[in-house]
Design an enzyme around this catalytic site. Structure first.
Site, short mmCIF file in Angstrom:
data_model
loop_
_atom_site.label_atom_id
_atom_site.label_comp_id
_atom_site.label_asym_id
_atom_site.label_seq_id
_atom_site.Cartn_x
_atom_site.Cartn_y
_atom_site.Cartn_z
N LYS A 151 0.83 -1.22 0.00
CA LYS A 151 0.00 0.00 0.00
C LYS A 151 0.86 1.27 0.00
CE LYS A 151 -2.11 -1.03 3.88
NZ LYS A 151 -1.43 -2.29 4.26
N ARG A 192 -8.54 1.58 10.04
CA ARG A 192 -8.17 0.21 10.39
C ARG A 192 -9.23 -0.46 11.25
NH1 ARG A 192 -2.29 0.87 9.62
NH2 ARG A 192 -1.21 -1.10 9.86
N ARG A 211 11.82 -6.74 3.88
CA ARG A 211 11.91 -5.31 4.18
C ARG A 211 12.64 -5.09 5.51
NH1 ARG A 211 6.37 -2.08 4.94
NH2 ARG A 211 6.43 -2.94 7.04
N ARG A 216 12.69 -1.69 10.58
CA ARG A 216 11.53 -1.27 11.39
C ARG A 216 11.40 -2.15 12.60
NH1 ARG A 216 6.02 -0.01 8.06
NH2 ARG A 216 5.12 -1.05 9.88
N ARG A 246 0.73 -8.57 13.92
CA ARG A 246 0.09 -7.59 13.05
C ARG A 246 -0.91 -8.26 12.11
NH1 ARG A 246 5.21 -5.34 10.67
NH2 ARG A 246 3.95 -3.97 9.38
#
Ligand code: AMP
Length: 195
Positions: free
Chosen positions: A15, A89, A128, A134, A145
């Site tokens: 996204k 969300r 990633r 992150r 998540r």
């Protein structure tokens, strides 16, 4: 007419990448709530301190905090529209967004629903993690998540489907192929290239 876009889909669906392309091509700001929260945490602001443990654990920040964050951001430079990445969300967030837009005579133009299997998304996030570092891209938090998405976010798509503005995107394809689908959906919704 402003082009007001929301991006839906599980973590790792791509996204953010597509939202940044939309910003460049359609000339509307990309508003990433995860980016905003990470910036607040990095700055050590009051907001950052309140949300750090939640973000690091892969849970959702409370709706009232998120709605106020978005309300302030939407008031600033979104006259031509916006692309929301990471909000809404929850159904409560979606309803609050509708009310906010309704107050100024606007409504979401299109909701792009990025579809890809959890296993593919998980591989992408692990990839990633090595590049971006992150704090919520560790295997345990990634799993958390996905759980959070399944329990609290997946049903948000139905909110937009019921209005007839949900468009499914084959998010397992290459960035350029996904971009072609995204562009087609936005042009159908009345979006025009900025360049
Ligand atoms: P993201 O970059 O969109 O994956 O968001 C990273 C994290 O920020 C999420 O796992 C949540 O902890 C938090 N977050 C981002 N957007 C929202 C939202 N709309 N509501 C609640 N929490 C959010």
């Amino acid at each position: 007419m402003p082009l007001d876009v929301v991006m839906l889909g599980r973590p790792g669906a791509g996204k953010g990448t597509q939202a940044r392309r939309i910003e460049g091509h359609f000339g509307i700001p990309q508003i990433g709530t995860g980016d905003m929260l990470r910036a607040a945490i990095a700055e050590g602001s009051d907001l950052g301190g309140r949300v750090k443990a939640i973000v690091d654990g892969g849970d959702l920040v409370p709706d009232d905090l998120m709605v106020e964050l978005i309300r302030a951001r939407l008031a600033d430079g979104t006259g031509a529209g916006f692309v929301l990445d990471g909000f809404p969300r929850t159904l409560d967030q979606a309803e609050a967004l509708d009310r906010m837009l309704g107050e100024i005579g606007r409504a979401i133009s299109v909701a792009l629903d990025f579809q890809l299997a959890q296993g593919v998304a998980e591989e992408r996030l692990l990839g990633r993690a090595a590049l971006e570092g992150r704090s919520d891209d560790t295997p345990d938090v990634i799993r958390r998540r996905f759980d959070t998405f399944r329990r609290q976010t997946a049903q948000v798509s139905e909110h937009y489907r019921a209005r007839g503005i949900l468009v499914g995107i084959h998010a397992d394809r290459s960035v350029d192929e996904v971009w072609a689908e995204v562009c087609e959906a936005l042009e159908q919704a009345g979006g025009r290239s900025d360049s």
